[in-house]
Design a protein around this motif. Sequence first.
Motif, short mmCIF file in Angstrom:
data_model
loop_
_atom_site.label_atom_id
_atom_site.label_comp_id
_atom_site.label_asym_id
_atom_site.label_seq_id
_atom_site.Cartn_x
_atom_site.Cartn_y
_atom_site.Cartn_z
N LEU A 143 0.77 -1.17 -0.09
CA LEU A 143 0.06 -0.08 -0.21
C LEU A 143 0.81 1.45 0.08
CD1 LEU A 143 -2.50 -1.04 2.75
CD2 LEU A 143 -2.80 -1.36 0.38
N TYR A 144 0.06 2.53 -0.38
CA TYR A 144 0.75 3.75 -0.18
C TYR A 144 0.17 4.26 1.15
CZ TYR A 144 3.18 3.73 -4.79
OH TYR A 144 3.88 3.58 -5.60
N VAL A 145 0.83 5.24 1.70
CA VAL A 145 0.40 6.06 2.55
C VAL A 145 -0.95 6.74 2.48
CG1 VAL A 145 0.81 8.17 4.23
CG2 VAL A 145 2.61 6.69 3.87
N ARG A 207 1.25 6.25 8.07
CA ARG A 207 2.61 6.41 7.72
C ARG A 207 3.18 5.18 6.95
NH1 ARG A 207 2.41 5.33 13.45
NH2 ARG A 207 3.46 3.52 14.24
N SER A 208 4.56 5.47 6.71
CA SER A 208 5.08 4.34 5.84
C SER A 208 5.87 3.24 6.88
CB SER A 208 6.29 4.74 4.76
OG SER A 208 7.02 5.78 5.30
N GLY A 209 6.24 2.27 6.20
CA GLY A 209 6.94 1.04 7.02
C GLY A 209 6.18 -0.15 6.85
N ASN A 210 6.81 -1.12 7.64
CA ASN A 210 6.34 -2.65 7.81
C ASN A 210 5.28 -2.86 8.80
OD1 ASN A 210 7.68 -3.11 5.16
ND2 ASN A 210 9.64 -3.66 6.42
N PHE A 211 4.10 -3.24 8.62
CA PHE A 211 3.36 -3.40 9.85
C PHE A 211 2.43 -4.78 9.90
CE2 PHE A 211 3.42 1.22 8.60
CZ PHE A 211 3.75 1.47 9.88
N THR A 212 1.92 -5.28 10.87
CA THR A 212 1.34 -6.41 11.07
C THR A 212 -0.12 -6.11 11.37
OG1 THR A 212 3.33 -7.76 11.71
CG2 THR A 212 1.17 -8.64 12.14
N ILE A 213 -1.10 -6.75 10.83
CA ILE A 213 -2.41 -6.56 11.09
C ILE A 213 -2.56 -7.54 12.27
CG2 ILE A 213 -4.90 -6.62 10.36
CD1 ILE A 213 -4.15 -5.44 7.60
N THR A 214 -2.91 -7.13 13.53
CA THR A 214 -3.50 -7.93 14.55
C THR A 214 -4.79 -8.40 14.26
OG1 THR A 214 -2.17 -6.98 16.18
CG2 THR A 214 -3.54 -8.39 17.09
N PRO A 245 -2.47 -13.35 11.79
CA PRO A 245 -2.11 -11.87 11.40
C PRO A 245 -1.57 -11.83 10.03
CG PRO A 245 -0.98 -13.26 13.22
CD PRO A 245 -1.52 -14.08 12.52
N ILE A 246 -1.62 -10.71 9.30
CA ILE A 246 -1.08 -10.48 8.04
C ILE A 246 -0.09 -9.13 8.11
CG2 ILE A 246 -2.16 -9.62 5.85
CD1 ILE A 246 -4.64 -10.78 6.62
N ASP A 247 1.11 -9.69 7.37
CA ASP A 247 1.79 -8.37 7.28
C ASP A 247 1.74 -7.74 6.08
OD1 ASP A 247 3.40 -9.58 9.29
OD2 ASP A 247 4.44 -10.96 7.89
N ALA A 252 6.04 5.25 0.96
CA ALA A 252 6.05 6.58 1.03
C ALA A 252 5.22 7.10 -0.13
CB ALA A 252 7.15 7.21 1.45
N ILE A 253 4.65 8.64 -0.01
CA ILE A 253 4.16 9.10 -1.06
C ILE A 253 5.24 9.44 -2.19
CG2 ILE A 253 3.04 11.40 -1.33
CD1 ILE A 253 1.67 11.24 1.40
#
Length: 552
Positions: A143-145, A207-214, A245-247, A252-253
């Motif tokens: 995704l993008y911000v 915001r940008s980065g690597n995240f995990t959906i709980t 969970p899903i990563d 970033a824009i």
Amino acid sequence: MVKGVLLAAVLLLSLPLQALTQLSASVDKNPALRGEAVTLEVTANARVAADAINFRVLEQDFTVMVPSVSTSTQIINGQSSQSTIWRIVLLPKKAGSYTIPAFTLQGLSTKPISLEVLNETAQNNTNSNTELFLQGSIEQQQLYVQQLSYYQVTIYFNGDLQRGSLSEPQMDGASIMQVGQDAESTELVNGIRYRTITRRYAITPQRSGNFTITPPTFSGEMIDRDSARYNYFARTKTVVQQAEPIDVVVNAIPANFPGNWLVAGLVTLTEEWSPDITELKQGEPVTRIITLSAVDVAENQLPDLTQGFPDGLRLYQEQPQAKSAERNGRLVAQKIFTTAVIANTAGELELPEVSLAWWNSQTNKLEHARLPVRTLRVAAIAGAAEPTTTISPALNVAPPLATPASSSEASPWQWNYISSLLLAVWLLTLLGSYVLWRLKAPVRPAARTQSRVRFNSSELKRACKQGDATAAKAELLRFAHQQLDKRCQSLTEMSAYIHSAELKNQLIKLNAALYGNSNAWQGEHLWQAWQQYDAGRKEAGASDSLQPLYPQ
């Protein structure tokens, strides 16, 4: 009876507190499947405080539900025994080998428990007849911000579900909202027919980065099938399940993106004018309405537009109105820009192109939504145009009118014949107009719309003198309703039926004061323009009435 109950209560209260001699821990299943709930049970053979053991140490490897605590006291043959039991539902965060640590209480400790979590979900286990499990999915993991994506969670169950609750998914640095209503259906999984409940969420990272959906957690009550076989009043059992969970990767824009950032599945611009025009008239207001529509966007993400109106126009812009709705499981947002436009000078005006840059989330490319250049012709005021077109032609046409007079001197019969013919035509015209007027006269009062509150020019005068813009607007709309037989909802709509440039101008100023939340509106000029308009309207009505054919 009452004495017996009181005696038993006294005996229980008088019992000494039993010293803790045993502390044990166990789990209800081992190994467990990924996404499957495990119940940890800790038992102490004494009555102790509910918060005597801290289970927060488990939160590193498990999602820990709120513990349930129960205490009991038994008296058998004069011997009493007490116990305290903690039950905690644990959801492993991922597959692997875990160790549930020892818990210590009053010098005693439980034995550590080795727990194996298999890398296999309940719904994919061919040997499993799981009564309830969850599945989660997201449309895009890249995704993008500020790019909205849809997360969907489905509850599968093939038992008798009595009640339950579903928590929301969580993701750091993202806004999450539910989209639409839950959808119920059925689905075959490994040859087993499951009923399903599906819920959709819109996830928008900030915001940008690597995240995990709980993932969300379901907690509910189901009929215990084993007890239902032998007991009409079947017991219920608690079921707790969690999706995987899903990563997600959030980019970033793009640095080279022009203008305000907008990422969507589709963006369009549409334009309309009220009333519909082919050309503007000098001094008369028209309304330009531009609608910005976007798919997969929340209404608060829609930017403002730069319309770039040229000089020579007076503009009264309303506050943009934004709204959103769910259509077939997707969010559709709109922002409406309304501007009242008045041309000051006659001639041609060019409205520049309206362009909005946006990033297409489907094709991952930069695109533009556009309204093309529009050229408008502005007609001069009717009052100013008439002298230039009527005075000089009248001077040129006047001499030929003497020709019939000179010919009449040579032929009196011809002059009398033409005069008689014209007189007859004029009388017939008057007679036809009189008959039509008589036919229409009885119908006119019935056609006028009635209202509980009649228009009162004194109230309009009072509102103008006191600078009460809201009351003045209400009285003017009441006039349009009752006197003009027009159900106008706004002053802009009413101005289309007013044939006074000055009054139209004052209506626009009143409208601007209302939309601008201005308390400094002065109504003197509006009242003067109204008086002139009303007087002209009454004179026009009087001149339209026919004089008697044979005045006394």
